[in-house]
Design a protein around this motif. Structure first.
Motif, PDB file in Angstrom:
ATOM      1  N   ARG A  54       0.824  -1.214   0.000  1.00  0.00           N
ATOM      2  CA  ARG A  54       0.000   0.000   0.000  1.00  0.00           C
ATOM      3  C   ARG A  54       0.856   1.261   0.000  1.00  0.00           C
ATOM      4  NH1 ARG A  54      -4.024  -0.716   4.913  1.00  0.00           N
ATOM      5  NH2 ARG A  54      -2.032  -1.091   5.913  1.00  0.00           N
ATOM      6  N   GLY A  55       2.185   1.096   0.061  1.00  0.00           N
ATOM      7  CA  GLY A  55       3.074   2.250   0.078  1.00  0.00           C
ATOM      8  C   GLY A  55       3.410   2.747   1.470  1.00  0.00           C
ATOM      9  N   GLN A  56       3.013   2.016   2.522  1.00  0.00           N
ATOM     10  CA  GLN A  56       3.403   2.382   3.878  1.00  0.00           C
ATOM     11  C   GLN A  56       4.873   2.012   4.086  1.00  0.00           C
ATOM     12  OE1 GLN A  56      -0.018   2.097   7.040  1.00  0.00           O
ATOM     13  NE2 GLN A  56       0.412   0.084   6.202  1.00  0.00           N
ATOM     14  N   ILE A  57       5.606   2.901   4.725  1.00  0.00           N
ATOM     15  CA  ILE A  57       7.029   2.699   4.973  1.00  0.00           C
ATOM     16  C   ILE A  57       7.258   2.617   6.478  1.00  0.00           C
ATOM     17  CG2 ILE A  57       9.321   3.738   4.750  1.00  0.00           C
ATOM     18  CD1 ILE A  57       8.240   5.138   2.206  1.00  0.00           C
ATOM     19  N   ALA A  58       8.080   1.671   6.885  1.00  0.00           N
ATOM     20  CA  ALA A  58       8.443   1.560   8.300  1.00  0.00           C
ATOM     21  C   ALA A  58       9.956   1.592   8.422  1.00  0.00           C
ATOM     22  CB  ALA A  58       7.893   0.275   8.899  1.00  0.00           C
ATOM     23  N   GLY A  59      10.415   2.014   9.585  1.00  0.00           N
ATOM     24  CA  GLY A  59      11.841   2.057   9.834  1.00  0.00           C
ATOM     25  C   GLY A  59      12.146   2.507  11.246  1.00  0.00           C
ATOM     26  N   LEU A  60      13.400   2.860  11.459  1.00  0.00           N
ATOM     27  CA  LEU A  60      13.889   3.309  12.758  1.00  0.00           C
ATOM     28  C   LEU A  60      14.113   4.802  12.751  1.00  0.00           C
ATOM     29  CD1 LEU A  60      16.799   0.757  13.235  1.00  0.00           C
ATOM     30  CD2 LEU A  60      14.575   0.648  14.302  1.00  0.00           C
ATOM     31  N   MET A  61      13.961   5.420  13.903  1.00  0.00           N
ATOM     32  CA  MET A  61      14.304   6.825  14.046  1.00  0.00           C
ATOM     33  C   MET A  61      14.849   7.063  15.442  1.00  0.00           C
ATOM     34  SD  MET A  61      10.604   8.676  14.358  1.00  0.00           S
ATOM     35  CE  MET A  61      10.730   9.734  15.790  1.00  0.00           C
ATOM     36  N   SER A  75       2.502   6.616   6.561  1.00  0.00           N
ATOM     37  CA  SER A  75       1.392   6.252   5.685  1.00  0.00           C
ATOM     38  C   SER A  75       1.657   6.769   4.278  1.00  0.00           C
ATOM     39  CB  SER A  75       0.074   6.818   6.218  1.00  0.00           C
ATOM     40  OG  SER A  75       0.079   8.227   6.089  1.00  0.00           O
ATOM     41  N   ARG A  76       0.888   6.308   3.332  1.00  0.00           N
ATOM     42  CA  ARG A  76       1.036   6.721   1.933  1.00  0.00           C
ATOM     43  C   ARG A  76       0.920   8.233   1.776  1.00  0.00           C
ATOM     44  NH1 ARG A  76       3.334   6.516  -2.604  1.00  0.00           N
ATOM     45  NH2 ARG A  76       2.068   6.621  -4.444  1.00  0.00           N
ATOM     46  N   ASP A  77       0.076   8.882   2.607  1.00  0.00           N
ATOM     47  CA  ASP A  77      -0.086  10.338   2.495  1.00  0.00           C
ATOM     48  C   ASP A  77       0.916  11.123   3.350  1.00  0.00           C
ATOM     49  OD1 ASP A  77      -1.097   9.929   5.018  1.00  0.00           O
ATOM     50  OD2 ASP A  77      -3.127  10.597   4.554  1.00  0.00           O
TER      51      ASP A  77
END
Length: 191
Positions: A54-61, A75-77
């Motif tokens: 769906r274009g959702q991106i996850a990662g670390l910060m 989220s995509r938006d």
């Protein structure tokens, strides 16, 4: 990371105009070639690791005070949601499926001298489920993949030292697991 639509996400160093440490930022590359970069306010480290269909991106910060890492879900938006697992200090998101379920692992320093990892499943409503392969011995579990059905695959190993039978060595060989959506585990060994 890349999804089935051809969207790519990753990380790059962004150098500020005043000489100082670079900011680690992330990007989304659309199949058309358009590149969208993103940073998070007051954050100097944004490392995108996975993207779902769906274009959702996850990662670390990590925020500017440098106290530990948390997970972000973009989220995509472009809306950002963050979460942490209490007591973890570092959470590694590894995979997200199209239903918004995320899996990964985090180091658990409370598991003895050798330590270990705990796997996790984050549901779309934000609920965190601890994933630890059930066994009579303590295990270190890494959730590494999740499909659209919610099946989770990964590896686990026994944490040494554990009570041993005299004359036997403690082994931390990796084993595989498949966790079904109902919570049952199937384990297997590699040849």
């Amino acid at each position: 990371a890349i999804n089935s639509a051809g969207q790519i996400t990753g990380t790059y160093e962004q150098y500020p105009t005043i000489p100082q440490s670079p900011i680690l930022a992330s990007f989304l590359r659309e199949p058309t070639g358009e590149i969208v970069t993103f940073v998070i306010p007051d954050v100097t480290y944004v490392q995108a690791t996975v993207i779902d269909d769906r274009g959702q991106i996850a990662g670390l910060m990590r925020n500017t005070n440098g106290l530990g890492y948390v997970v972000f879900l973009r989220s995509r938006d472009g809306d950002i949601t963050t979460f942490d697992i209490p007591g973890s200090g570092f959470v590694w998101p590894v995979a997200v499926n199209a239903r918004g379920q995320m899996v990964g692992y985090w180091p658990d320093d409370n598991q003895g001298e050798e330590g270990g990892e705990n796997g996790f499943l984050r549901k779309p409503d934000g609920t965190i489920v601890d994933l630890e392969v059930p066994d009579i011995l303590p295990t270190s579990t890494q959730a590494l993949a999740i499909n659209a059905k919610g099946q989770i695959a990964g590896t686990y190993e026994f944490i040494c030292p554990y009570p041993q039978v005299e004359g036997e060595d403690c082994t931390t060989n990796y084993h595989g697991f498949l966790r079904e959506p109902n919570g049952s585990y199937n384990t297997f060994n590699f040849p």
